[in-house]
Design a protein around this motif. Structure first.
Motif, PDB file in Angstrom:
ATOM      1  N   GLN A 150       7.373  -3.054  -7.399  1.00 56.16           N
ATOM      2  CA  GLN A 150       8.160  -1.957  -7.962  1.00 56.16           C
ATOM      3  C   GLN A 150       7.521  -0.596  -7.681  1.00 56.16           C
ATOM      4  OE1 GLN A 150       7.446  -4.815  -9.993  1.00 56.16           O
ATOM      5  NE2 GLN A 150       9.366  -5.584  -9.141  1.00 56.16           N
ATOM      6  N   ASP A 151       6.504  -0.578  -6.828  1.00 56.56           N
ATOM      7  CA  ASP A 151       5.805   0.644  -6.428  1.00 56.56           C
ATOM      8  C   ASP A 151       4.955   1.244  -7.548  1.00 56.56           C
ATOM      9  OD1 ASP A 151       5.208   2.157  -4.154  1.00 56.56           O
ATOM     10  OD2 ASP A 151       6.503   3.790  -4.832  1.00 56.56           O
ATOM     11  N   HIS A 152       4.538   0.412  -8.510  1.00 58.32           N
ATOM     12  CA  HIS A 152       3.624   0.849  -9.562  1.00 58.32           C
ATOM     13  C   HIS A 152       2.194   0.567  -9.120  1.00 58.32           C
ATOM     14  CE1 HIS A 152       7.289  -0.223 -12.052  1.00 58.32           C
ATOM     15  NE2 HIS A 152       7.172   1.095 -12.168  1.00 58.32           N
ATOM     16  N   GLU A 153       1.336   1.528  -9.280  1.00 54.93           N
ATOM     17  CA  GLU A 153      -0.076   1.333  -8.903  1.00 54.93           C
ATOM     18  C   GLU A 153      -0.708   0.266  -9.783  1.00 54.93           C
ATOM     19  OE1 GLU A 153      -1.699   5.203  -9.316  1.00 54.93           O
ATOM     20  OE2 GLU A 153      -0.290   6.045  -7.877  1.00 54.93           O
ATOM     21  N   ILE A 154      -1.549  -0.556  -9.155  1.00 57.04           N
ATOM     22  CA  ILE A 154      -2.270  -1.580  -9.920  1.00 57.04           C
ATOM     23  C   ILE A 154      -3.747  -1.460  -9.689  1.00 57.04           C
ATOM     24  CG2 ILE A 154      -0.460  -3.265 -10.242  1.00 57.04           C
ATOM     25  CD1 ILE A 154      -1.267  -4.628  -7.705  1.00 57.04           C
ATOM     26  N   LEU A 171       0.839  -1.192   0.000  1.00 56.58           N
ATOM     27  CA  LEU A 171       0.000   0.000   0.000  1.00 56.58           C
ATOM     28  C   LEU A 171       0.870   1.237   0.000  1.00 56.58           C
ATOM     29  CD1 LEU A 171      -2.638  -0.982   2.681  1.00 56.58           C
ATOM     30  CD2 LEU A 171      -2.850  -1.161   0.212  1.00 56.58           C
ATOM     31  N   ARG A 172       0.383   2.270  -0.676  1.00 56.44           N
ATOM     32  CA  ARG A 172       1.034   3.571  -0.644  1.00 56.44           C
ATOM     33  C   ARG A 172      -0.051   4.609  -0.364  1.00 56.44           C
ATOM     34  NH1 ARG A 172       3.885   5.794  -5.918  1.00 56.44           N
ATOM     35  NH2 ARG A 172       1.907   5.023  -6.599  1.00 56.44           N
ATOM     36  N   GLU A 209     -12.618  16.417   3.619  1.00 54.82           N
ATOM     37  CA  GLU A 209     -13.284  16.331   4.927  1.00 54.82           C
ATOM     38  C   GLU A 209     -13.064  14.957   5.563  1.00 54.82           C
ATOM     39  OE1 GLU A 209     -17.754  16.490   6.828  1.00 54.82           O
ATOM     40  OE2 GLU A 209     -17.405  17.496   4.917  1.00 54.82           O
ATOM     41  N   GLN A 210     -13.195  13.904   4.754  1.00 53.80           N
ATOM     42  CA  GLN A 210     -12.963  12.560   5.278  1.00 53.80           C
ATOM     43  C   GLN A 210     -11.530  12.419   5.790  1.00 53.80           C
ATOM     44  OE1 GLN A 210     -14.495   9.289   2.696  1.00 53.80           O
ATOM     45  NE2 GLN A 210     -15.338  10.994   1.490  1.00 53.80           N
ATOM     46  N   HIS A 211     -10.582  12.960   5.024  1.00 52.97           N
ATOM     47  CA  HIS A 211      -9.169  12.904   5.425  1.00 52.97           C
ATOM     48  C   HIS A 211      -8.942  13.667   6.733  1.00 52.97           C
ATOM     49  CE1 HIS A 211      -4.858  12.620   4.984  1.00 52.97           C
ATOM     50  NE2 HIS A 211      -4.761  13.934   5.088  1.00 52.97           N
ATOM     51  N   GLU A 212      -9.537  14.846   6.853  1.00 52.57           N
ATOM     52  CA  GLU A 212      -9.402  15.643   8.078  1.00 52.57           C
ATOM     53  C   GLU A 212      -9.983  14.917   9.282  1.00 52.57           C
ATOM     54  OE1 GLU A 212     -11.234  19.396   7.164  1.00 52.57           O
ATOM     55  OE2 GLU A 212      -9.640  19.925   5.736  1.00 52.57           O
ATOM     56  N   ASN A 213     -10.968  14.043   9.037  1.00 46.61           N
ATOM     57  CA  ASN A 213     -11.590  13.272  10.118  1.00 46.61           C
ATOM     58  C   ASN A 213     -10.907  11.935  10.352  1.00 46.61           C
ATOM     59  OD1 ASN A 213     -13.570  15.190  10.791  1.00 46.61           O
ATOM     60  ND2 ASN A 213     -14.877  14.515   9.112  1.00 46.61           N
ATOM     61  N   GLY A 214      -9.733  11.743   9.742  1.00 47.28           N
ATOM     62  CA  GLY A 214      -8.950  10.550  10.025  1.00 47.28           C
ATOM     63  C   GLY A 214      -9.020   9.431   9.004  1.00 47.28           C
ATOM     64  N   GLN A 215      -9.834   9.587   7.971  1.00 52.34           N
ATOM     65  CA  GLN A 215      -9.918   8.550   6.936  1.00 52.34           C
ATOM     66  C   GLN A 215      -8.602   8.491   6.174  1.00 52.34           C
ATOM     67  OE1 GLN A 215     -12.572   6.402   6.097  1.00 52.34           O
ATOM     68  NE2 GLN A 215     -11.028   5.481   4.784  1.00 52.34           N
ATOM     69  N   LEU A 216      -8.118   7.283   5.944  1.00 52.24           N
ATOM     70  CA  LEU A 216      -6.895   7.084   5.174  1.00 52.24           C
ATOM     71  C   LEU A 216      -7.252   6.499   3.816  1.00 52.24           C
ATOM     72  CD1 LEU A 216      -4.636   5.529   7.950  1.00 52.24           C
ATOM     73  CD2 LEU A 216      -4.727   7.914   7.198  1.00 52.24           C
ATOM     74  N   PHE A 217      -6.538   6.917   2.790  1.00 52.46           N
ATOM     75  CA  PHE A 217      -6.742   6.428   1.437  1.00 52.46           C
ATOM     76  C   PHE A 217      -5.418   5.884   0.925  1.00 52.46           C
ATOM     77  CE2 PHE A 217      -9.724   9.880   2.147  1.00 52.46           C
ATOM     78  CZ  PHE A 217     -10.928   9.302   1.771  1.00 52.46           C
ATOM     79  N   TYR A 218      -5.482   4.742   0.233  1.00 52.91           N
ATOM     80  CA  TYR A 218      -4.270   4.090  -0.249  1.00 52.91           C
ATOM     81  C   TYR A 218      -4.410   3.690  -1.712  1.00 52.91           C
ATOM     82  CZ  TYR A 218      -3.170   3.442   4.689  1.00 52.91           C
ATOM     83  OH  TYR A 218      -2.918   3.637   6.017  1.00 52.91           O
ATOM     84  N   TRP A 219      -3.272   3.633  -2.393  1.00 53.13           N
ATOM     85  CA  TRP A 219      -3.174   2.995  -3.702  1.00 53.13           C
ATOM     86  C   TRP A 219      -2.569   1.619  -3.449  1.00 53.13           C
ATOM     87  CZ3 TRP A 219      -5.935   5.550  -6.889  1.00 53.13           C
ATOM     88  CH2 TRP A 219      -5.910   6.932  -6.966  1.00 53.13           C
ATOM     89  N   ILE A 220      -3.017   0.627  -4.181  1.00 55.58           N
ATOM     90  CA  ILE A 220      -2.406  -0.695  -4.133  1.00 55.58           C
ATOM     91  C   ILE A 220      -1.309  -0.720  -5.192  1.00 55.58           C
ATOM     92  CG2 ILE A 220      -2.765  -3.170  -4.430  1.00 55.58           C
ATOM     93  CD1 ILE A 220      -5.678  -2.695  -3.567  1.00 55.58           C
ATOM     94  N   CYS A 221      -0.095  -1.134  -4.783  1.00 60.44           N
ATOM     95  CA  CYS A 221       1.063  -1.100  -5.670  1.00 60.44           C
ATOM     96  C   CYS A 221       1.720  -2.474  -5.741  1.00 60.44           C
ATOM     97  CB  CYS A 221       2.096  -0.095  -5.161  1.00 60.44           C
ATOM     98  SG  CYS A 221       1.467   1.579  -5.049  1.00 60.44           S
ATOM     99  N   ASP A 222       2.418  -2.707  -6.857  1.00 60.84           N
ATOM    100  CA  ASP A 222       3.211  -3.926  -6.961  1.00 60.84           C
ATOM    101  C   ASP A 222       4.551  -3.709  -6.264  1.00 60.84           C
ATOM    102  OD1 ASP A 222       4.823  -2.451  -8.714  1.00 60.84           O
ATOM    103  OD2 ASP A 222       4.054  -3.447 -10.502  1.00 60.84           O
TER     104      ASP A 222
END
Length: 67
Positions: free
Chosen positions: A63-67, A3-4, A48-61
């Motif tokens: 090599q750190d490339h998003e998939i 995750l990134r 707003e979600q981020h300010e309230n603590g929600q985390l968002f991630y990209w799934i990566c391989d």
């Protein structure tokens, strides 16, 4: 896989629009799809979600490339 942390809410919002507009209007209609996008994936909502603590991630391989 790893995750990134999502560093661009604009990219996340645009991706959500593409996915939702392709799949959901046939299931829940145009009006409900627009409402859900605005409620959950607009830039203001994501911030707003981020300010309230929600985390968002990209799934990566490994090599750190998003998939």
């Amino acid at each position: 896989m790893k995750l990134r942390t999502c560093d661009s809410f604009e990219r996340l919002s645009n991706m959500a629009k593409k996915v939702w507009l392709h799949h959901y209007p046939a299931i829940i209609g145009d009006a409900q799809t627009s409402y859900m996008l605005q409620r959950n994936y607009s830039l203001s909502s994501l911030n707003e979600q981020h300010e309230n603590g929600q985390l968002f991630y990209w799934i990566c391989d490994e090599q750190d490339h998003e998939i």
